[in-house]
Design a protein around this motif. Structure first.
Motif, PDB file in Angstrom:
ATOM      1  N   LEU A  35       7.566   0.290  -3.701  1.00 59.53           N
ATOM      2  CA  LEU A  35       8.131   1.408  -3.568  1.00 59.53           C
ATOM      3  C   LEU A  35       8.175   1.575  -2.155  1.00 59.53           C
ATOM      4  N   TYR A  36       8.712   3.120  -2.286  1.00 61.03           N
ATOM      5  CA  TYR A  36       9.192   3.592  -0.661  1.00 61.03           C
ATOM      6  C   TYR A  36       7.949   4.103   0.304  1.00 61.03           C
ATOM      7  N   TRP A  37       6.624   4.489   0.336  1.00 65.20           N
ATOM      8  CA  TRP A  37       5.019   4.385   0.373  1.00 65.20           C
ATOM      9  C   TRP A  37       4.622   3.464   0.255  1.00 65.20           C
ATOM     10  N   GLY A  38       3.453   3.092   1.021  1.00 66.27           N
ATOM     11  CA  GLY A  38       3.055   2.181   0.960  1.00 66.27           C
ATOM     12  C   GLY A  38       1.166   2.502   0.618  1.00 66.27           C
ATOM     13  N   PRO A  39       0.361   1.840   0.497  1.00 68.67           N
ATOM     14  CA  PRO A  39      -0.955   2.192   0.202  1.00 68.67           C
ATOM     15  C   PRO A  39      -1.753   3.643   0.805  1.00 68.67           C
ATOM     16  N   ARG A  40      -2.225   4.717  -0.076  1.00 69.67           N
ATOM     17  CA  ARG A  40      -2.367   5.934   0.344  1.00 69.67           C
ATOM     18  C   ARG A  40      -3.462   5.701   0.443  1.00 69.67           C
ATOM     19  N   SER A  41      -4.209   7.366   1.209  1.00 77.09           N
ATOM     20  CA  SER A  41      -5.562   7.235   1.198  1.00 77.09           C
ATOM     21  C   SER A  41      -5.727   8.447   0.196  1.00 77.09           C
TER      22      SER A  41
END
Length: 199
Positions: A39-45
């Motif tokens: 995905l365009y973003w990594g692991p989220r908080s």
């Protein structure tokens, strides 16, 4: 855009709007590197997931080109949140939407992602009368490519290092299906059978 009423139900799944109490389950998925790898973003908080959930609760209509519909996918038998499916309205003039999905790897091997994505293909062609459905993905994501092929979509393009994503140059693959091809792709067995690599 005349969407069907929600939730959408299959024998095993419920495709429904996101709710505030989905936060814990959504965080368990979106905080994992193996979920966000392509995905365009990594692991989220947890804070980032809470923001994403707030956004998703509002993505329930396709009123104009550029709008996105996102539904949570829940397992009927247990109520577990398995993942989500997306429709993005790419072009009004050309009657084109893009399909997408994110599923938790703990539920792989049962055909859930294929079954849910097939419902959004049906929505796109049968309810919204789209001419074309496309899917774009990281070309390294072979599991996602196999899912699209099970839906009957064909690979139309492979762009070499066309995007710089999370510190690396990534190839992009594009799959598509036309409305005229959809009836012939509706084979019941692949949509309910668990296949290796399928969520």
């Amino acid at each position: 855009m005349p969407l069907p009423s929600f939730p959408i139900k299959t024998r095993r799944l419920v495709l429904r709007r996101y709710a505030a109490d989905d936060l814990d389950a959504l965080h368990r998925a979106q905080s994992r590197e193996d979920v966000t790898r392509y995905l365009y973003w990594g692991p989220r908080s947890r804070v980032e997931v809470e923001q994403a959930l707030t956004e998703r609760t509002g993505l329930t209509e396709l009123r104009a080109e550029g709008d996105r519909l996102v539904l949570a996918v829940e397992l009927v038998e247990t109520g577990d949140l398995l993942g989500e499916v997306h429709l993005f309205w790419v072009s009004k003039e050309h009657r084109t939407v893009e399909i997408g999905y994110i599923f938790h790897p703990d539920f792989e091997g049962h055909g859930y992602a294929t079954e849910a994505a097939a419902q959004f293909m049906r929505v796109a062609f049968d309810d919204l009368h789209m001419h074309r459905v496309i899917a774009r993905l990281d070309a390294d994501n072979t599991a996602s490519a196999r899912l699209l092929e099970r839906l009957g979509m064909r690979k139309e393009a492979h762009f070499v290092q066309n995007e710089f994503v999370r510190g690396r140059w990534a190839d992009e693959a594009v799959y598509a299906m036309l409305a005229s091809e959809w009836p012939s792709a509706q084979l019941a067995e692949p949509f309910v059978r668990g296949l290796p690599g399928d969520a």
